[in-house]
Design a protein around this motif. Sequence first.
Motif, mmCIF file in Angstrom:
data_model
loop_
_atom_site.group_PDB
_atom_site.id
_atom_site.type_symbol
_atom_site.label_atom_id
_atom_site.label_comp_id
_atom_site.label_asym_id
_atom_site.label_seq_id
_atom_site.Cartn_x
_atom_site.Cartn_y
_atom_site.Cartn_z
ATOM 1 N N ASN A 185 -0.195 0.027 4.053
ATOM 2 C CA ASN A 185 -0.987 -1.129 4.496
ATOM 3 C C ASN A 185 -0.849 -2.285 3.512
ATOM 4 N N TYR A 186 -0.882 -1.980 2.233
ATOM 5 C CA TYR A 186 -0.718 -3.012 1.209
ATOM 6 C C TYR A 186 0.673 -3.644 1.305
ATOM 7 N N TRP A 187 1.671 -2.811 1.498
ATOM 8 C CA TRP A 187 3.048 -3.269 1.640
ATOM 9 C C TRP A 187 3.161 -4.232 2.825
ATOM 10 N N SER A 229 1.355 -7.489 1.975
ATOM 11 C CA SER A 229 2.120 -8.235 0.988
ATOM 12 C C SER A 229 3.307 -8.942 1.635
#
Length: 139
Positions: A120-122, A125
């Motif tokens: 999710n962060y990827w 980002s």
Amino acid sequence: MRKKGEVFLFLFIGAFIGSDLRYLESLIFKTSSGFPLGTIVANLSGALVLPFLIHYLQDRFNLSKRVILTLSTGVLGSYTTFSTFTADAYRLYNSGQWVFLLIYLTITMIGGFLVAILGNYWAASRAFNDYVKREGRKK
């Protein structure tokens, strides 16, 4: 009725690809100790890629619901495997390999959750970087 038939065909193709990838991956990560490294690699990589697919690739490339279903349920659904996870865990339990069992359960359950967060962060980002590039071109 035609649309449902198409969906099943796309799922079939996706599942074919995912199961072949899973088999290839199991050959690459085969261990002599009997530790199910291949299953861990499949499940953790699937847990990483699925949120990225859903939260980034779908929006970035305007993928249709059919393509998302094919990739998520078809490819990743057959690539990752809960049934193999439980069979491997039972095999370790049944053979008395308690340390391996604890490591396996911990890596799969907690690791899967953590790599899903990372996925999710990827996705966020990448979406943010795309936004910055797009806005930079407007100026």
